[in-house]
Enzyme design. Sequence first.
Site, PDB file in Angstrom:
ATOM      1  N   SER B  31      -3.711  -2.443   0.452  1.00 20.86           N
ATOM      2  CA  SER B  31      -3.071  -1.144   0.186  1.00 20.86           C
ATOM      3  C   SER B  31      -3.438  -0.536  -1.158  1.00 20.86           C
ATOM      4  O   SER B  31      -3.243  -1.157  -2.204  1.00 20.86           O
ATOM      5  CB  SER B  31      -1.551  -1.351   0.258  1.00 20.86           C
ATOM      6  OG  SER B  31      -0.874  -0.327  -0.423  1.00 20.86           O
ATOM      7  N   GLY B  32      -3.927   0.678  -1.123  1.00 25.20           N
ATOM      8  CA  GLY B  32      -4.241   1.383  -2.360  1.00 25.20           C
ATOM      9  C   GLY B  32      -3.025   1.589  -3.241  1.00 25.20           C
ATOM     10  O   GLY B  32      -3.100   1.439  -4.463  1.00 25.20           O
ATOM     11  N   LEU B  33      -1.901   1.896  -2.626  1.00 22.88           N
ATOM     12  CA  LEU B  33      -0.676   2.070  -3.407  1.00 22.88           C
ATOM     13  C   LEU B  33      -0.271   0.747  -4.053  1.00 22.88           C
ATOM     14  O   LEU B  33       0.029   0.687  -5.245  1.00 22.88           O
ATOM     15  CB  LEU B  33       0.465   2.575  -2.509  1.00 22.88           C
ATOM     16  CG  LEU B  33       1.855   2.591  -3.152  1.00 22.88           C
ATOM     17  CD1 LEU B  33       1.892   3.449  -4.400  1.00 22.88           C
ATOM     18  CD2 LEU B  33       2.905   3.054  -2.155  1.00 22.88           C
ATOM     19  N   ASP B  43      -1.270   5.767  -7.883  1.00 20.09           N
ATOM     20  CA  ASP B  43      -2.183   5.719  -6.731  1.00 20.09           C
ATOM     21  C   ASP B  43      -2.812   7.107  -6.605  1.00 20.09           C
ATOM     22  O   ASP B  43      -2.410   7.918  -5.769  1.00 20.09           O
ATOM     23  CB  ASP B  43      -1.367   5.369  -5.481  1.00 20.09           C
ATOM     24  CG  ASP B  43      -2.219   5.355  -4.218  1.00 20.09           C
ATOM     25  OD1 ASP B  43      -3.434   5.102  -4.318  1.00 20.09           O
ATOM     26  OD2 ASP B  43      -1.652   5.593  -3.136  1.00 20.09           O
ATOM     27  N   ASP B  70      -7.822  -0.024   2.542  1.00 17.45           N
ATOM     28  CA  ASP B  70      -7.456   1.369   2.276  1.00 17.45           C
ATOM     29  C   ASP B  70      -8.444   1.886   1.226  1.00 17.45           C
ATOM     30  O   ASP B  70      -8.401   1.460   0.072  1.00 17.45           O
ATOM     31  CB  ASP B  70      -6.020   1.357   1.737  1.00 17.45           C
ATOM     32  CG  ASP B  70      -5.535   2.702   1.273  1.00 17.45           C
ATOM     33  OD1 ASP B  70      -6.235   3.712   1.449  1.00 17.45           O
ATOM     34  OD2 ASP B  70      -4.409   2.740   0.724  1.00 17.45           O
ATOM     35  N   ASP B  72      -9.029   5.144   0.279  1.00 15.99           N
ATOM     36  CA  ASP B  72      -8.777   6.488  -0.212  1.00 15.99           C
ATOM     37  C   ASP B  72      -9.697   7.503   0.481  1.00 15.99           C
ATOM     38  O   ASP B  72      -9.837   7.467   1.687  1.00 15.99           O
ATOM     39  CB  ASP B  72      -8.947   6.539  -1.736  1.00 15.99           C
ATOM     40  CG  ASP B  72      -7.858   5.739  -2.456  1.00 15.99           C
ATOM     41  OD1 ASP B  72      -6.943   5.228  -1.781  1.00 15.99           O
ATOM     42  OD2 ASP B  72      -7.923   5.644  -3.674  1.00 15.99           O
ATOM     43  N   GLU B  99      -9.676   8.664   4.200  1.00 19.66           N
ATOM     44  CA  GLU B  99      -8.799   9.781   4.541  1.00 19.66           C
ATOM     45  C   GLU B  99      -9.433  11.110   4.176  1.00 19.66           C
ATOM     46  O   GLU B  99     -10.304  11.167   3.300  1.00 19.66           O
ATOM     47  CB  GLU B  99      -7.449   9.619   3.845  1.00 19.66           C
ATOM     48  CG  GLU B  99      -7.513   9.689   2.341  1.00 19.66           C
ATOM     49  CD  GLU B  99      -6.195   9.248   1.691  1.00 19.66           C
ATOM     50  OE1 GLU B  99      -5.373  10.132   1.374  1.00 19.66           O
ATOM     51  OE2 GLU B  99      -5.996   8.038   1.503  1.00 19.66           O
ATOM     52  N   LYS B 105      -7.892  11.434  -4.683  1.00 20.57           N
ATOM     53  CA  LYS B 105      -6.740  11.688  -3.830  1.00 20.57           C
ATOM     54  C   LYS B 105      -5.438  11.417  -4.595  1.00 20.57           C
ATOM     55  O   LYS B 105      -5.437  10.690  -5.595  1.00 20.57           O
ATOM     56  CB  LYS B 105      -6.813  10.801  -2.589  1.00 20.57           C
ATOM     57  CG  LYS B 105      -6.635   9.282  -2.795  1.00 20.57           C
ATOM     58  CD  LYS B 105      -5.293   8.791  -3.156  1.00 20.57           C
ATOM     59  CE  LYS B 105      -4.412   8.033  -2.295  1.00 20.57           C
ATOM     60  NZ  LYS B 105      -4.624   7.345  -1.162  1.00 20.57           N
ATOM     61  N   ASN B 107      -1.455   9.970  -3.904  1.00 20.50           N
ATOM     62  CA  ASN B 107      -0.689   9.237  -2.898  1.00 20.50           C
ATOM     63  C   ASN B 107       0.075  10.214  -2.011  1.00 20.50           C
ATOM     64  O   ASN B 107       0.646  11.191  -2.493  1.00 20.50           O
ATOM     65  CB  ASN B 107       0.292   8.276  -3.580  1.00 20.50           C
ATOM     66  CG  ASN B 107       1.059   7.452  -2.564  1.00 20.50           C
ATOM     67  OD1 ASN B 107       2.072   7.919  -2.042  1.00 20.50           O
ATOM     68  ND2 ASN B 107       0.569   6.279  -2.259  1.00 20.50           N
ATOM     69  N   SER B 108       0.092   9.937  -0.723  1.00 22.93           N
ATOM     70  CA  SER B 108       0.664  10.866   0.251  1.00 22.93           C
ATOM     71  C   SER B 108       2.160  11.077   0.076  1.00 22.93           C
ATOM     72  O   SER B 108       2.716  12.070   0.559  1.00 22.93           O
ATOM     73  CB  SER B 108       0.378  10.361   1.665  1.00 22.93           C
ATOM     74  OG  SER B 108      -1.014  10.213   1.860  1.00 22.93           O
ATOM     75  N   ARG B 143      -8.609   8.652   8.625  1.00 23.88           N
ATOM     76  CA  ARG B 143      -7.183   8.938   8.422  1.00 23.88           C
ATOM     77  C   ARG B 143      -6.952  10.432   8.286  1.00 23.88           C
ATOM     78  O   ARG B 143      -7.591  11.092   7.460  1.00 23.88           O
ATOM     79  CB  ARG B 143      -6.719   8.192   7.178  1.00 23.88           C
ATOM     80  CG  ARG B 143      -5.329   8.507   6.706  1.00 23.88           C
ATOM     81  CD  ARG B 143      -4.901   7.462   5.710  1.00 23.88           C
ATOM     82  NE  ARG B 143      -3.917   7.921   4.749  1.00 23.88           N
ATOM     83  CZ  ARG B 143      -3.367   7.155   3.819  1.00 23.88           C
ATOM     84  NH1 ARG B 143      -3.713   5.872   3.720  1.00 23.88           N
ATOM     85  NH2 ARG B 143      -2.486   7.639   2.975  1.00 23.88           N
ATOM     86  N   HIS B 174      -1.094  10.141   9.685  1.00 22.48           N
ATOM     87  CA  HIS B 174      -0.092   9.842   8.663  1.00 22.48           C
ATOM     88  C   HIS B 174       0.926  10.973   8.599  1.00 22.48           C
ATOM     89  O   HIS B 174       0.617  12.122   8.922  1.00 22.48           O
ATOM     90  CB  HIS B 174      -0.771   9.668   7.307  1.00 22.48           C
ATOM     91  CG  HIS B 174       0.020   8.831   6.349  1.00 22.48           C
ATOM     92  ND1 HIS B 174       1.041   8.008   6.718  1.00 22.48           N
ATOM     93  CD2 HIS B 174      -0.073   8.697   4.999  1.00 22.48           C
ATOM     94  CE1 HIS B 174       1.541   7.397   5.648  1.00 22.48           C
ATOM     95  NE2 HIS B 174       0.880   7.803   4.599  1.00 22.48           N
TER      96      HIS B 174
END
Lengths: 299, 299, 299, 299
Positions: B31-33, B43, B70, B72, B99, B105, B107-108, B143, B174
């Site tokens: 996980s990137g986060l 992130d 992940d 990004d 993504e 990027k 974080n979403s 993504r 997502h």
Amino acid sequence: MGPGIIRAIGAHDALGARLGEQAGFDAIWSSGLEISASHGVPDAGILTMTEMLSVAGWMAGAVSIPVIADCDAGYGNTTNVAHMVRRFEAAGVAGVCIEDKVFPKMNSFMPGPQKLVPIEEFAGKIEAAKYAQRNPAFVVIGRIEALIAGLDLDDALRRGRVYADAGADAVLIHAKDTSPERILAFLGAWDREKPVVVVPTTYWSVTGSDLERAGARMVIYANHGLRAAVQAVTETFQAIRRADGTATVEECIASLETIFALQNVPQMLADADRHSTRSNSQPTDPPVEVESVYESPEP
Amino acid sequence: MGPGIIRAIGAHDALGARLGEQAGFDAIWSSGLEISASHGVPDAGILTMTEMLSVAGWMAGAVSIPVIADCDAGYGNTTNVAHMVRRFEAAGVAGVCIEDKVFPKMNSFMPGPQKLVPIEEFAGKIEAAKYAQRNPAFVVIGRIEALIAGLDLDDALRRGRVYADAGADAVLIHAKDTSPERILAFLGAWDREKPVVVVPTTYWSVTGSDLERAGARMVIYANHGLRAAVQAVTETFQAIRRADGTATVEECIASLETIFALQNVPQMLADADRHSTRSNSQPTDPPVEVESVYESPEP
Amino acid sequence: MGPGIIRAIGAHDALGARLGEQAGFDAIWSSGLEISASHGVPDAGILTMTEMLSVAGWMAGAVSIPVIADCDAGYGNTTNVAHMVRRFEAAGVAGVCIEDKVFPKMNSFMPGPQKLVPIEEFAGKIEAAKYAQRNPAFVVIGRIEALIAGLDLDDALRRGRVYADAGADAVLIHAKDTSPERILAFLGAWDREKPVVVVPTTYWSVTGSDLERAGARMVIYANHGLRAAVQAVTETFQAIRRADGTATVEECIASLETIFALQNVPQMLADADRHSTRSNSQPTDPPVEVESVYESPEP
Amino acid sequence: MGPGIIRAIGAHDALGARLGEQAGFDAIWSSGLEISASHGVPDAGILTMTEMLSVAGWMAGAVSIPVIADCDAGYGNTTNVAHMVRRFEAAGVAGVCIEDKVFPKMNSFMPGPQKLVPIEEFAGKIEAAKYAQRNPAFVVIGRIEALIAGLDLDDALRRGRVYADAGADAVLIHAKDTSPERILAFLGAWDREKPVVVVPTTYWSVTGSDLERAGARMVIYANHGLRAAVQAVTETFQAIRRADGTATVEECIASLETIFALQNVPQMLADADRHSTRSNSQPTDPPVEVESVYESPEP
């Protein structure tokens, strides 16, 4: 080191270091056991100095309290120790701790025999470390593994004195006794000016204040963050499996907002905002220039 | 991907990956986060591909289930994506997810606007990724961040179809909705053969079986291990501070034996034993040779 | 190894490896001396396995001929050797060479005494290396430093036989003699099936064909690229200083076009073009979508 | 920067930096082109900041003259630039240079179009860089790629002024002209206090003194070490192939003694000797202790 005992907490990444700082600890112990475990390998000299250094450097950049790096046996001989000191110093680490075991060392709590190097060989490493440092505030701690290796208190004291006299800024007396008795005896018999560091992993009934009264100047809780994380992650993963989803764990785990705060997201957004307002307020770019060379605008 | 939904769990180091495997998950989400948080940074494209790759590689070496990384926005353009694919593939990672946001990027789940790249630009990245891979089993997930960016379901579907047609082995849709409604609608409307991956971080009331019935082929619990660890470590550190020692936490945290087992210490000791017995059983070294060139024996 | 002698060339980065491949060598020697020198440190166990591995991995990714990594004494004990083998194997390296010196090793050509480990201890490392490898094609070379350490031919042969019998895929007999006499004698007396590797750094009057006729199966020119580079760079830098500019050196150094070709720039541009034509030919992005969420076009 | 023009030389590893220092250059340019080439990849934003930083850090540790790091377009947005500055600063690098091209950048000498970012966007990066630095002596150079991108002198000057006013400690005006004419015109028209840096890779007929008289304060010979090395290594490898051995090249390449000196071997041996004499002179280890716990002596 100032008056009063210094309470240090173990960590294996920058986030753990930040949690330690947030909880009010005075220093971070970049733990060889924790870092090895986080990489999935035994604490037996398998991770290289480079890998340990990388983690310690991230920690040092993440907190404003000192980071002390657990540097095993110094990753080799006096040449390696000197090189190591310069690299950890350059990474912003406040000090290193090296121990008098042979390389590659085995974790002190693992089963099996423990091998020490001769006193004078280790004293040479202390000397090499102190000689190599450029920042006078950099700290070198000499760790005594005599009690771990099955030797007695006199051996431990003899070693500690030589290390202190060789220039160590502090000595760390380690033990895996379940009672603090021998550690307290060591503190009582210690006859050098240099501070003594202790690590009550197995003799955990003692408090920091107890240790301070007995003369210790630094106490390290070396691996409790890792152990807390392993327990919680194990239980959380099992709960997700049982419930086939995260509904039952949502209340028990930190929120994303907490994570973002620990990542300094608000600071990043404020910084980004500061530097981007400029571009909004000063539109001096001539459009003609843009068309010819800028990245083509979206269709 | 086989029949049935694949349940993946997020991790940020090899230890977390191993805990995920032990809990019975089918795959690990690097996980990137989580990895950003463990390094103490947002992130937001701050950690480099090198840093993400290093962690994913350690995970891949630590578990026998697949690790999906992940990645990004792919760390740049199609050239960067191609280079990235070759490096993650070489590191033993089973696949990557990229993504359709601009680099770097955000974080979403972070506040603020999210910027997407044009559909065809991202389709080019998918193509580049598939073209670069050497191992036919390597997986590239595209993504879709349309719902995150404020676009609607039709936009998300249009993007997903282009990504699937461009060669993505799966698409990840997502959302940060608290209800699974739109995700279920996406699954219902999906008209390509390629599997759909979902990440119910905010719409956590849904179960894996619910998602499977709706047509999802993979569900990722992306950051719960990190959040469990942060909660537990925070509480443990506070408890140590309060008690001025670890007596009150010893019962609540994993034992050192548990840690050693997770590090594969028993295997290491068995291996070491196997290769050292040889030296005991075959004493062919002539002492005369030893004296002249070996490291001098201890005094 | 096939019929005929394998001619390997030393390198310290991916570019050097590519130059070696281009010149027609059969294999690349990821040289500990060269890599240490390129980092500005002595070849004395100062660089860590991580650092050596990183370079060897870049080399392996840059060429299609095999890369053999000089792994000093194996960076520790049998546990370290096993870990090392798995990591070099994962990095795409074709094989490793470990030597029977104590850790940290000193370069064989440096002044001063050289210390060996007992035969059986080193045989245990060979066993550990072979036991750890997963790819059956991975090669482990056991390097005999007996002649370097002042022992005689019989000692070297005894060691070599034990290493070969312990599983080494080849043995490397090293010497710093200016005459090839003892090496030729070793080759003549060698009575195992396993191939013998030689490194004629100091006994350079001998040719590869001479060595082949004498029975050697691989010859390594271990450090000549580095030494050529140092000479040329030194002279070029001095010439720039003298002329206060580069006018006098332009004719003597490689052109930027040559550098670009070595970097595979043409391949990169062709790949980038392939994946970008797609976006030009399929303009399916609805402009309305673009305005709301894409990165704002230039003013 | 002091009086007189600063002459900087490009390098791609610590050894090259040391050769530059030895030749009398005033500063080292940690060249993106050179470092990319040494890794075998195009200079097109493929290597990550981590990889560039690692090399620059080794250089900074190897020389006592300043190392200026070529940091491409800053590896992203203002957040990335701020992070980058803190990491390069921590690595001991004296300053960074960022350029006003889009990320990922293409080498300025490569064929094909070059894309710039808007002036104010780049000015924001300069601001972010200066805001992030902690050491007041750290230098941020703003590199103007207007001439490279096909814009004219007025564009270049306009950009340079904004960058200087945004806080850049110097501006670098780049060109791939074969005549120095436009660069000299830029220097003549420059009306800010901030120093101007030039890189006469293609307009190499000009001398450092010429550039100094025209007002330049720093000249960078950015890639000549790499190009000299490539030429010499290519020729040396071919000669070894032709002669089937190294006999014909021995006279033309640096000796091992030269290499050892560049690695600081004499210093290492002296340091090792200093710290080991101690153990010889003070044999205080009791033998009884040794037998029970030390590594077993050789058979």
